[in-house]
Design an enzyme around this catalytic site. Sequence first.
Site, PDB file in Angstrom:
ATOM      1  N   ASP A  52     -78.582 -12.707  31.690  1.00  0.00           N
ATOM      2  CA  ASP A  52     -77.298 -11.768  31.533  1.00  0.00           C
ATOM      3  C   ASP A  52     -78.091 -10.565  31.099  1.00  0.00           C
ATOM      4  OD1 ASP A  52     -74.461 -11.457  31.229  1.00  0.00           O
ATOM      5  OD2 ASP A  52     -75.420 -10.938  29.264  1.00  0.00           O
ATOM      6  N   TYR A  57     -77.871  -2.498  27.105  1.00  0.00           N
ATOM      7  CA  TYR A  57     -79.035  -3.151  26.430  1.00  0.00           C
ATOM      8  C   TYR A  57     -80.094  -2.005  26.601  1.00  0.00           C
ATOM      9  CZ  TYR A  57     -76.024  -7.346  26.838  1.00  0.00           C
ATOM     10  OH  TYR A  57     -75.112  -8.198  26.656  1.00  0.00           O
ATOM     11  N   LYS A  86     -73.826  -5.628  33.772  1.00  0.00           N
ATOM     12  CA  LYS A  86     -72.404  -5.326  33.188  1.00  0.00           C
ATOM     13  C   LYS A  86     -72.348  -3.478  33.291  1.00  0.00           C
ATOM     14  CE  LYS A  86     -72.476  -8.696  29.747  1.00  0.00           C
ATOM     15  NZ  LYS A  86     -73.979  -8.784  29.533  1.00  0.00           N
ATOM     16  N   HIS A 119     -68.180  -4.317  30.900  1.00  0.00           N
ATOM     17  CA  HIS A 119     -68.618  -4.933  29.694  1.00  0.00           C
ATOM     18  C   HIS A 119     -67.383  -4.907  28.829  1.00  0.00           C
ATOM     19  CE1 HIS A 119     -72.610  -4.624  27.160  1.00  0.00           C
ATOM     20  NE2 HIS A 119     -71.718  -5.674  26.665  1.00  0.00           N
ATOM     21  N   SER A 169     -65.604  -8.921  30.584  1.00  0.00           N
ATOM     22  CA  SER A 169     -66.302  -9.387  29.646  1.00  0.00           C
ATOM     23  C   SER A 169     -65.247  -8.806  28.092  1.00  0.00           C
ATOM     24  CB  SER A 169     -67.581  -8.949  29.289  1.00  0.00           C
ATOM     25  OG  SER A 169     -68.181  -8.967  28.134  1.00  0.00           O
TER      26      SER A 169
END
Length: 319
Positions: A52, A57, A86, A119, A169
Amino acid sequence: MEAPDMLRYKRIPLADGAGAIPAVGFGTLIPDASVTKQAVKAALAVGFRHLDCAERYRNEEAVGDAMREAFAAGTVRREDVFVTTKLWNTNHRPERVQPAFQASCQRLQVDYVDCYLIHTPFAFLPGDEQDPRDDRGQVIYDSEVKLIETWRALEQLVDSGQCRSIGLSDVTLEKLKEIVAVARIKPAVVQVEAHPYLPEWELLDFCREHGIVLLAFAALGHGMEPNLLDDPVITGIADRVNKTPAQVALAWAAQRGTAFLTTSVRPSRIEENFDISPLPDDAMQQIRDHIGTNIRFNSVVETGVPGFIPRAGSGQGSR
Protein backbone atom coordinates in the site's frame (compact mmCIF):
# COMPACT_ATOMS: atom_id res chain seq x y z
CA MET A 1 -12.25 -22.15 10.86
CA GLU A 2 -9.76 -21.92 8.00
CA ALA A 3 -6.72 -24.18 7.62
CA PRO A 4 -3.89 -23.02 9.93
CA ASP A 5 -1.54 -21.74 7.21
CA MET A 6 -4.08 -20.36 4.77
CA LEU A 7 -5.31 -17.18 6.47
CA ARG A 8 -2.06 -15.32 5.75
CA TYR A 9 -2.43 -16.17 2.03
CA LYS A 10 -6.11 -15.27 1.80
CA ARG A 11 -7.18 -13.22 -1.22
CA ILE A 12 -10.51 -11.43 -1.44
CA PRO A 13 -12.14 -11.16 -4.88
CA LEU A 14 -12.73 -7.64 -6.15
CA ALA A 15 -15.87 -6.39 -7.85
CA ASP A 16 -16.18 -6.43 -11.65
CA GLY A 17 -13.57 -9.17 -12.08
CA ALA A 18 -10.67 -6.89 -11.22
CA GLY A 19 -8.69 -9.68 -9.58
CA ALA A 20 -8.31 -10.34 -5.87
CA ILE A 21 -6.64 -8.37 -3.10
CA PRO A 22 -4.42 -10.16 -0.56
CA ALA A 23 -5.98 -9.77 2.87
CA VAL A 24 -2.55 -9.31 4.48
CA GLY A 25 -1.03 -6.02 3.35
CA PHE A 26 2.16 -4.07 4.02
CA GLY A 27 1.86 -0.30 4.43
CA THR A 28 4.74 1.85 3.20
CA LEU A 29 4.33 5.00 5.31
CA ILE A 30 8.00 5.07 6.33
CA PRO A 31 9.74 8.46 6.39
CA ASP A 32 13.26 7.39 5.38
CA ALA A 33 13.59 6.22 1.76
CA SER A 34 16.51 3.84 2.34
CA VAL A 35 14.68 2.27 5.28
CA THR A 36 11.54 2.02 3.15
CA LYS A 37 13.41 0.06 0.48
CA GLN A 38 14.83 -2.46 2.95
CA ALA A 39 11.49 -2.88 4.75
CA VAL A 40 9.64 -3.55 1.48
CA LYS A 41 12.27 -6.07 0.40
CA ALA A 42 11.93 -7.81 3.77
CA ALA A 43 8.13 -7.82 3.47
CA LEU A 44 8.23 -9.38 0.02
CA ALA A 45 10.76 -11.98 1.18
CA VAL A 46 8.55 -12.97 4.12
CA GLY A 47 5.49 -13.42 1.93
CA PHE A 48 3.59 -10.12 1.76
CA ARG A 49 2.04 -9.71 -1.67
CA HIS A 50 0.10 -6.50 -1.12
CA LEU A 51 1.90 -3.15 -0.94
CA ASP A 52 0.00 0.00 0.00
CA CYS A 53 1.63 3.20 -1.25
CA ALA A 54 0.73 6.86 -1.73
CA GLU A 55 1.95 9.97 -3.48
CA ARG A 56 1.68 11.67 -0.09
CA TYR A 57 4.25 9.34 1.48
CA ARG A 58 6.99 10.78 -0.78
CA ASN A 59 8.75 7.42 -1.06
CA GLU A 60 7.19 5.68 -4.06
CA GLU A 61 10.64 5.61 -5.73
CA ALA A 62 12.04 3.55 -2.86
CA VAL A 63 9.12 1.12 -3.05
CA GLY A 64 9.68 0.86 -6.81
CA ASP A 65 13.39 0.15 -6.33
CA ALA A 66 12.59 -2.60 -3.81
CA MET A 67 10.08 -4.22 -6.16
CA ARG A 68 12.42 -4.00 -9.15
CA GLU A 69 15.21 -5.72 -7.23
CA ALA A 70 12.87 -8.41 -5.91
CA PHE A 71 11.52 -9.07 -9.41
CA ALA A 72 15.05 -9.23 -10.84
CA ALA A 73 16.15 -11.65 -8.12
CA GLY A 74 13.18 -13.92 -8.76
CA THR A 75 11.87 -13.47 -5.21
CA VAL A 76 8.45 -12.63 -6.60
CA ARG A 77 6.76 -11.82 -9.92
CA ARG A 78 5.02 -8.54 -10.68
CA GLU A 79 1.75 -10.32 -11.39
CA ASP A 80 1.78 -11.78 -7.87
CA VAL A 81 2.09 -8.39 -6.13
CA PHE A 82 -1.00 -6.26 -5.58
CA VAL A 83 0.10 -2.62 -5.73
CA THR A 84 -2.14 0.11 -4.34
CA THR A 85 -1.34 3.79 -4.44
CA LYS A 86 -3.32 6.95 -3.82
CA LEU A 87 -4.24 10.29 -5.37
CA TRP A 88 -3.41 13.15 -3.04
CA ASN A 89 -5.81 15.96 -2.11
CA THR A 90 -4.11 18.60 -4.27
CA ASN A 91 -4.80 16.61 -7.45
CA HIS A 92 -8.58 16.23 -7.25
CA ARG A 93 -9.35 18.36 -10.29
CA PRO A 94 -10.06 15.96 -13.17
CA GLU A 95 -7.31 17.31 -15.41
CA ARG A 96 -4.74 16.61 -12.68
CA VAL A 97 -5.73 12.99 -12.03
CA GLN A 98 -4.07 11.23 -14.97
CA PRO A 99 -0.75 13.13 -14.66
CA ALA A 100 -0.66 12.35 -10.93
CA PHE A 101 -1.42 8.70 -11.62
CA GLN A 102 1.24 8.43 -14.31
CA ALA A 103 3.80 10.09 -12.04
CA SER A 104 3.07 7.47 -9.36
CA CYS A 105 3.47 4.67 -11.90
CA GLN A 106 6.83 6.08 -13.00
CA ARG A 107 8.08 6.36 -9.43
CA LEU A 108 6.86 2.85 -8.62
CA GLN A 109 8.35 1.56 -11.90
CA VAL A 110 5.17 -0.27 -12.88
CA ASP A 111 3.08 -0.26 -16.05
CA TYR A 112 -0.18 -0.49 -14.12
CA VAL A 113 -1.45 -0.40 -10.57
CA ASP A 114 -3.88 -2.89 -9.14
CA CYS A 115 -5.85 -0.30 -7.17
CA TYR A 116 -5.87 3.51 -7.15
CA LEU A 117 -7.54 5.22 -4.22
CA ILE A 118 -8.62 8.79 -3.60
CA HIS A 119 -6.55 9.37 -0.46
CA THR A 120 -9.24 11.49 1.21
CA PRO A 121 -12.55 12.96 -0.02
CA PHE A 122 -11.23 16.48 0.70
CA ALA A 123 -9.87 18.56 -2.18
CA PHE A 124 -7.01 20.95 -1.36
CA LEU A 125 -5.79 23.92 -3.39
CA PRO A 126 -4.14 22.41 -6.47
CA GLY A 127 -0.40 22.81 -6.83
CA ASP A 128 2.96 21.38 -5.87
CA GLU A 129 2.55 22.13 -2.14
CA GLN A 130 0.97 19.05 -0.59
CA ASP A 131 -0.20 20.92 2.51
CA PRO A 132 -1.38 24.35 1.32
CA ARG A 133 -2.04 26.76 4.19
CA ASP A 134 -3.19 30.37 4.46
CA ASP A 135 -1.59 33.09 6.57
CA ARG A 136 -3.39 31.79 9.66
CA GLY A 137 -2.11 28.26 9.14
CA GLN A 138 -5.48 26.94 7.99
CA VAL A 139 -5.74 24.40 5.17
CA ILE A 140 -6.81 25.93 1.85
CA TYR A 141 -9.53 23.73 0.40
CA ASP A 142 -10.55 23.66 -3.24
CA SER A 143 -14.22 24.50 -3.69
CA GLU A 144 -14.01 24.24 -7.49
CA VAL A 145 -14.23 20.46 -7.69
CA LYS A 146 -16.68 17.86 -6.42
CA LEU A 147 -15.68 14.35 -5.35
CA ILE A 148 -17.79 12.76 -8.08
CA GLU A 149 -15.81 14.69 -10.71
CA THR A 150 -12.59 13.23 -9.34
CA TRP A 151 -14.20 9.80 -9.31
CA ARG A 152 -15.16 10.11 -12.99
CA ALA A 153 -11.49 10.75 -13.79
CA LEU A 154 -10.53 7.56 -11.91
CA GLU A 155 -13.14 5.64 -13.89
CA GLN A 156 -11.36 6.75 -17.06
CA LEU A 157 -8.12 5.26 -15.74
CA VAL A 158 -9.88 1.90 -15.46
CA ASP A 159 -11.24 2.33 -18.98
CA SER A 160 -7.69 2.88 -20.26
CA GLY A 161 -6.44 -0.34 -18.68
CA GLN A 162 -3.75 1.43 -16.65
CA CYS A 163 -5.60 0.81 -13.41
CA ARG A 164 -7.40 -2.42 -12.58
CA SER A 165 -9.59 -1.17 -9.75
CA ILE A 166 -10.37 2.06 -7.93
CA GLY A 167 -11.57 3.03 -4.51
CA LEU A 168 -11.77 5.53 -1.70
CA SER A 169 -9.88 6.12 1.52
CA ASP A 170 -10.63 7.94 4.77
CA VAL A 171 -14.33 8.23 4.00
CA THR A 172 -17.41 8.11 6.15
CA LEU A 173 -20.24 5.73 5.38
CA GLU A 174 -22.35 8.69 4.25
CA LYS A 175 -19.73 9.88 1.75
CA LEU A 176 -19.25 6.34 0.45
CA LYS A 177 -22.99 5.98 -0.11
CA GLU A 178 -22.97 9.18 -2.19
CA ILE A 179 -20.38 7.78 -4.58
CA VAL A 180 -21.85 4.28 -4.77
CA ALA A 181 -25.22 5.78 -5.71
CA VAL A 182 -23.90 7.56 -8.82
CA ALA A 183 -20.68 5.77 -9.81
CA ARG A 184 -20.47 4.05 -13.19
CA ILE A 185 -17.63 1.89 -11.86
CA LYS A 186 -18.30 1.13 -8.21
CA PRO A 187 -15.52 1.39 -5.61
CA ALA A 188 -13.71 -1.93 -5.28
CA VAL A 189 -11.86 -1.01 -2.09
CA VAL A 190 -12.49 1.37 0.80
CA GLN A 191 -9.53 1.99 3.10
CA VAL A 192 -10.38 3.26 6.58
CA GLU A 193 -9.08 3.05 10.11
CA ALA A 194 -10.42 -0.17 11.62
CA HIS A 195 -9.39 -2.40 14.53
CA PRO A 196 -11.13 -4.03 17.52
CA TYR A 197 -11.47 -0.58 19.14
CA LEU A 198 -13.06 0.81 15.94
CA PRO A 199 -14.62 -2.20 14.20
CA GLU A 200 -16.77 -0.17 11.77
CA TRP A 201 -19.41 -2.89 11.62
CA GLU A 202 -22.01 -0.71 9.89
CA LEU A 203 -19.54 0.33 7.20
CA LEU A 204 -18.41 -3.26 6.79
CA ASP A 205 -22.01 -4.44 6.36
CA PHE A 206 -22.56 -1.82 3.63
CA CYS A 207 -19.34 -2.86 1.90
CA ARG A 208 -20.36 -6.51 1.98
CA GLU A 209 -23.76 -5.64 0.52
CA HIS A 210 -22.13 -3.83 -2.41
CA GLY A 211 -19.16 -6.12 -3.02
CA ILE A 212 -16.61 -3.65 -1.68
CA VAL A 213 -13.51 -4.76 0.22
CA LEU A 214 -12.89 -2.90 3.47
CA LEU A 215 -9.14 -2.39 3.88
CA ALA A 216 -8.14 -1.54 7.45
CA PHE A 217 -5.27 0.77 8.28
CA ALA A 218 -3.97 1.18 11.84
CA ALA A 219 -5.06 -2.43 12.29
CA LEU A 220 -3.05 -2.60 15.53
CA GLY A 221 -4.15 0.79 16.83
CA HIS A 222 -0.90 2.51 15.76
CA GLY A 223 0.56 2.03 19.24
CA MET A 224 -1.69 4.76 20.59
CA GLU A 225 -3.27 4.97 24.03
CA PRO A 226 -5.34 3.16 25.07
CA ASN A 227 -3.14 0.40 23.67
CA LEU A 228 -5.19 -2.21 21.87
CA LEU A 229 -2.47 -4.81 22.32
CA ASP A 230 -2.74 -4.50 26.10
CA ASP A 231 -6.48 -5.15 26.09
CA PRO A 232 -7.22 -8.10 28.41
CA VAL A 233 -9.54 -9.73 25.88
CA ILE A 234 -6.81 -9.66 23.23
CA THR A 235 -4.03 -10.76 25.55
CA GLY A 236 -6.18 -13.52 27.00
CA ILE A 237 -6.88 -14.96 23.57
CA ALA A 238 -3.20 -14.61 22.64
CA ASP A 239 -2.20 -16.70 25.66
CA ARG A 240 -4.81 -19.30 24.82
CA VAL A 241 -3.84 -19.75 21.16
CA ASN A 242 -0.10 -19.27 21.65
CA LYS A 243 0.11 -16.18 19.44
CA THR A 244 1.09 -12.58 20.11
CA PRO A 245 -1.59 -9.95 20.74
CA ALA A 246 -0.71 -8.38 17.38
CA GLN A 247 -1.25 -11.69 15.60
CA VAL A 248 -4.62 -12.06 17.31
CA ALA A 249 -5.78 -8.59 16.22
CA LEU A 250 -4.62 -9.17 12.65
CA ALA A 251 -6.16 -12.63 12.42
CA TRP A 252 -9.44 -11.11 13.65
CA ALA A 253 -9.26 -8.56 10.82
CA ALA A 254 -8.67 -11.11 8.07
CA GLN A 255 -11.08 -13.66 9.49
CA ARG A 256 -14.01 -11.26 9.62
CA GLY A 257 -13.62 -10.57 5.92
CA THR A 258 -11.52 -7.41 5.74
CA ALA A 259 -8.06 -6.82 4.36
CA PHE A 260 -5.57 -5.03 6.60
CA LEU A 261 -2.30 -3.11 6.59
CA THR A 262 0.60 -3.15 9.00
CA THR A 263 3.88 -1.27 8.81
CA SER A 264 7.22 -2.03 10.43
CA VAL A 265 10.90 -1.58 9.65
CA ARG A 266 11.99 -4.45 11.90
CA PRO A 267 12.37 -7.79 10.06
CA SER A 268 11.23 -9.77 13.10
CA ARG A 269 8.08 -7.67 13.43
CA ILE A 270 7.40 -7.88 9.69
CA GLU A 271 7.62 -11.66 9.95
CA GLU A 272 5.38 -11.71 13.05
CA ASN A 273 2.70 -9.64 11.33
CA PHE A 274 2.59 -12.05 8.39
CA ASP A 275 2.55 -15.19 10.53
CA ILE A 276 -1.13 -15.22 11.42
CA SER A 277 -3.41 -18.21 11.92
CA PRO A 278 -7.20 -18.51 12.25
CA LEU A 279 -8.79 -17.91 15.64
CA PRO A 280 -11.39 -20.23 17.18
CA ASP A 281 -14.95 -19.10 16.54
CA ASP A 282 -15.51 -18.38 20.22
CA ALA A 283 -12.49 -16.05 20.26
CA MET A 284 -13.91 -14.09 17.32
CA GLN A 285 -17.20 -13.77 19.20
CA GLN A 286 -15.40 -12.79 22.40
CA ILE A 287 -13.67 -9.88 20.65
CA ARG A 288 -17.00 -8.68 19.28
CA ASP A 289 -18.97 -9.08 22.51
CA HIS A 290 -16.50 -8.20 25.25
CA ILE A 291 -14.41 -5.29 23.97
CA GLY A 292 -16.27 -2.15 24.96
CA THR A 293 -13.67 0.49 24.06
CA ASN A 294 -14.60 2.51 20.97
CA ILE A 295 -12.08 5.06 19.81
CA ARG A 296 -10.80 6.65 16.59
CA PHE A 297 -7.06 7.34 16.57
CA ASN A 298 -6.73 9.25 13.29
CA SER A 299 -8.55 12.52 12.58
CA VAL A 300 -8.01 12.52 8.80
CA VAL A 301 -11.60 11.43 8.15
CA GLU A 302 -12.82 14.76 9.58
CA THR A 303 -10.52 17.22 7.76
CA GLY A 304 -8.48 15.42 5.11
CA VAL A 305 -5.34 16.35 7.05
CA PRO A 306 -3.35 13.26 8.08
CA GLY A 307 -2.54 12.90 11.73
CA PHE A 308 -3.04 10.58 14.65
CA ILE A 309 -4.73 12.33 17.55
CA PRO A 310 -2.20 13.03 20.31
CA ARG A 311 -3.14 11.69 23.74
CA ALA A 312 -1.27 11.42 26.99
CA GLY A 313 1.46 8.81 26.76
CA SER A 314 1.16 8.31 23.02
CA GLY A 315 3.18 9.23 20.01
CA GLN A 316 1.89 11.01 16.93
CA GLY A 317 2.15 10.07 13.31
CA SER A 318 0.47 10.75 9.99
CA ARG A 319 -1.02 8.73 7.20
